[in-house]
Design a protein around this motif. Structure first.
Motif: not given
Length: 223
Positions: A158-183
């Motif tokens: 949510l952070a980049p989508l709401t303007g809270l942050a420019d980027a995030i650092v997080d764990l990714v397994a498949t990347g599906k959640t990122l893609r679903a949220n346009n990241l």
């Protein structure tokens, strides 16, 4: 009376691990190492779980607390992700076995269309949301990038989508959640898997008890 209760709840050797993915993926390794929890860990509210071995118990802790329990003698061994160990610092901890489970990646991700490379090249000060504050600070410092860190513990996308942050650092397994949220992923910081950990002092004082367990886990991870 109290001495007897304590002796029943805490065995001579304890292994700290967290419920969820770590516990689920550790279960087959425990079985191959000859360790079986008594009862159903998922249904139990007990935080100290007896096993088929009278000398060994499992203690259920928060994932981020596993290194602390091992480092300070609350547990003899622990199972923790490399992300947790790097963030914690791992002082005095030995990682004898990469268990090869809970595999994923720690990445930098941004909203699709955000010119991350351009921002870095121009020396822009980036706002980065993460729960891995220490690791993120080190990563960007090594690149010479100035960042303002925003600590979040969930719904990171949510952070980049709401303007809270420019980027995030997080764990990714498949990347599906990122893609679903346009990241999109723009950098990989490290590959992550779960490790067996032990305090170096404990290994010296209880080596005769702990080394066979370490060897059993090493064999189980290779099976």
């Amino acid at each position: 009376m109290f001495g007897k209760i304590f002796a029943w709840t805490m065995a001579d050797i304890s292994i700290a691990l967290s419920k969820g993915r770590i516990f689920d993926e550790t279960a087959p390794l425990l079985a191959r190492a000859g360790i079986r929890p008594r009862g159903d860990p998922e249904r139990s509210r007990k935080l100290i779980l007896a096993t088929n071995r009278r000398d060994l118990s499992l203690i259920v802790v928060r994932a981020s607390d596993t290194p602390t329990y091992v480092q300070h003698g609350g547990a003899d061994l622990g199972i923790a992700g490399q992300d947790v160990l790097v963030e914690h610092g791992g002082e005095g901890l030995f990682q004898p076995v990469d268990l090869g489970i809970a595999r994923c990646r720690m990445v930098v991700a941004v909203r699709k269309g955000f010119d991350y490379a351009g921002a870095v090249r121009q020396g822009a000060r980036l706002r980065v949301a993460t729960k891995y504050v220490n690791t993120t600070r080190r990563h960007f410092a090594e690149k010479g990038v100035h960042v303002d860190l925003i600590r979040l513990y969930g719904s990171m996308e949510l952070a980049p989508l709401t303007g809270l942050a420019d980027a995030i650092v997080d764990l990714v397994a498949t990347g599906k959640t990122l893609r679903a949220n346009n990241l999109v992923v723009v950098e990989e910081i490290m590959a992550v898997s779960a490790r067996l950990i032990v305090d170096q002092t404990a290994l010296k004082t209880k080596g005769a008890q702990l080394q066979p367990l370490i060897d059993a886990f090493r064999k189980a991870a290779r099976a």
